[in-house]
Scaffold this active site. Sequence first.
Site, PDB file in Angstrom:
ATOM      1  N   GLU A 179      49.605 -37.337  81.404  1.00 15.68           N
ATOM      2  CA  GLU A 179      50.892 -38.169  82.703  1.00 15.68           C
ATOM      3  C   GLU A 179      52.037 -38.824  82.126  1.00 15.68           C
ATOM      4  OE1 GLU A 179      47.515 -40.222  84.810  1.00 15.68           O
ATOM      5  OE2 GLU A 179      46.693 -38.337  85.783  1.00 15.68           O
ATOM      6  N   PRO A 180      52.611 -38.152  81.047  1.00 18.57           N
ATOM      7  CA  PRO A 180      53.738 -39.101  81.438  1.00 18.57           C
ATOM      8  C   PRO A 180      54.691 -39.650  82.316  1.00 18.57           C
ATOM      9  CG  PRO A 180      53.981 -37.119  80.565  1.00 18.57           C
ATOM     10  CD  PRO A 180      52.948 -36.191  80.820  1.00 18.57           C
ATOM     11  N   CYS A 184      69.169 -65.742  94.431  1.00 22.51           N
ATOM     12  CA  CYS A 184      69.404 -67.308  94.307  1.00 22.51           C
ATOM     13  C   CYS A 184      67.208 -67.148  93.429  1.00 22.51           C
ATOM     14  CB  CYS A 184      69.207 -67.561  95.868  1.00 22.51           C
ATOM     15  SG  CYS A 184      68.680 -69.677  95.875  1.00 22.51           S
ATOM     16  N   ARG A 215      57.060 -43.044  82.463  1.00 24.87           N
ATOM     17  CA  ARG A 215      57.957 -43.719  81.965  1.00 24.87           C
ATOM     18  C   ARG A 215      58.505 -42.938  80.764  1.00 24.87           C
ATOM     19  NH1 ARG A 215      57.461 -49.430  81.357  1.00 24.87           N
ATOM     20  NH2 ARG A 215      55.280 -49.301  81.260  1.00 24.87           N
ATOM     21  N   TYR A 228      60.230 -47.349  87.475  1.00 30.02           N
ATOM     22  CA  TYR A 228      59.551 -48.691  88.009  1.00 30.02           C
ATOM     23  C   TYR A 228      61.107 -49.668  88.506  1.00 30.02           C
ATOM     24  CZ  TYR A 228      55.690 -47.034  86.068  1.00 30.02           C
ATOM     25  OH  TYR A 228      54.089 -45.976  85.716  1.00 30.02           O
TER      26      TYR A 228
END
Length: 461
Positions: free
Chosen positions: A318-319, A389, A321, A419
């Site tokens: 399950e690649p 901020c 990234r 992500y």
Amino acid sequence: MRAHEAGALHGELGNRGPAWLRTPVDVNALVPQLWPRNVARAADGALAVAGLGVRDIAAEFGTPVYVLDEDDLRARCREFRAAFPEADVYYAGKAFLCRAVVRMIAEEGMHLDVCTGGELAVALAAGMPPERIGFHGNNKSVAELARALDAGVGRIILDSFDEIDRLTALARERGVRPGVLIRVTVGVEAHTHEFIATAHEDQKFGFSLAGGAAIAAALRVLDDGVLDLRGLHSHIGSQIFDASGFEVSARRVLGLQAQIRDARGVELPELDLGGGFGIAYTTQDDPAAPHELAKRMRKIVEGECQAERLAVPHLSIEPGRAIAGPAVFTLYEVGTVKDVDGLRTYVSVDGGMSDNIRTALYDASYSATVASRASAAEPMLARVVGKHCESGDIVVKDEFLPADVQPGDLLAVPGTGAYCRSMASNYNHVPRPPVVAVRDGRARLIVRRETEQDLLALDVG
């Protein structure tokens, strides 16, 4: 950082220390492993992707903007499929998902892993064949499971006894027999950040191997007979470079496979070893190529199966990234440059933690370069920060940028395909950036920029 850690001390030590600490840094250089393969500096010194200059991208789509090198993403899909020809390669949609990306990975012959009803909705809307979809998640609702069954999702990864009960009841009602895997927590401590390590015992995912829950779950599903138990699943974490974790995981999962065989006389036909393959965010990262991963993992599985006298199961990986991450960079515009009492130079850009939370959340490291021009100025050690901020609103903790960086410059941060957009937020009511895919010198908008009207549309008060 483009420079190695020793080089990072150069900005603090100046001319002090040994010569190897004072190695010059080329602020215009692009380290190939950090960037999409079709990114280069044009003759004028500005970055271009697939022949299209970043200044043209910024002029048409504004900044911040996520820029996807479509051919790079497609090539990474093909490389994983070629490296694992005997396996099912699932793209982990949580890394980054939109309809255009679903179509890309489907056209490249990939399967797709989703982990929420929303991700499933995107997959189905894009036309992904449901039999090539896997459904993860530690707390899938009744509605989500029902939708997966009604859509004909190919496999559901079971994560708890409650989920076994829910799915069994739904399957009985519908008279269907869905394919399922048992997610096993194998007790492997992946060498990664605590929050993205997923196989140690003290966390929310899966059935504990050491505590006996995993075999109890498998036997319950087999004995009940309503669900079609296809195999076991293990995922040890993310941003992993060391294959030793996969070796331990495979040994333990296949040991469980043998226990199930001995208890019920059934050899489960599938094994999913998950994903988590690392990518290069800085020059400190050295990821393995897909064919190297495949060679190691194949050897591990075959050896353990031989030891347990098991037939080699059909593999899945399950690649996520490793496919989306390197294919995207984020383009920002510099707004202010501030030297703080000679301690550090802060380069503020027009995005920040709302479009990349990973630095603040995981202490992740990134690289950056001035993208709109080349520079002959001396390098300076800078920190790239956002407009939010929060003092923790950091995009790149430390990077050598040219000393003449100034407001109006475009800054590019590579490795942001995984992500970053998926975890983007509207913190401080900042609209999320668009995603632009570039191919053959042409750009197309695949996710539009949010507007203030979008934010107000949800505010019904």
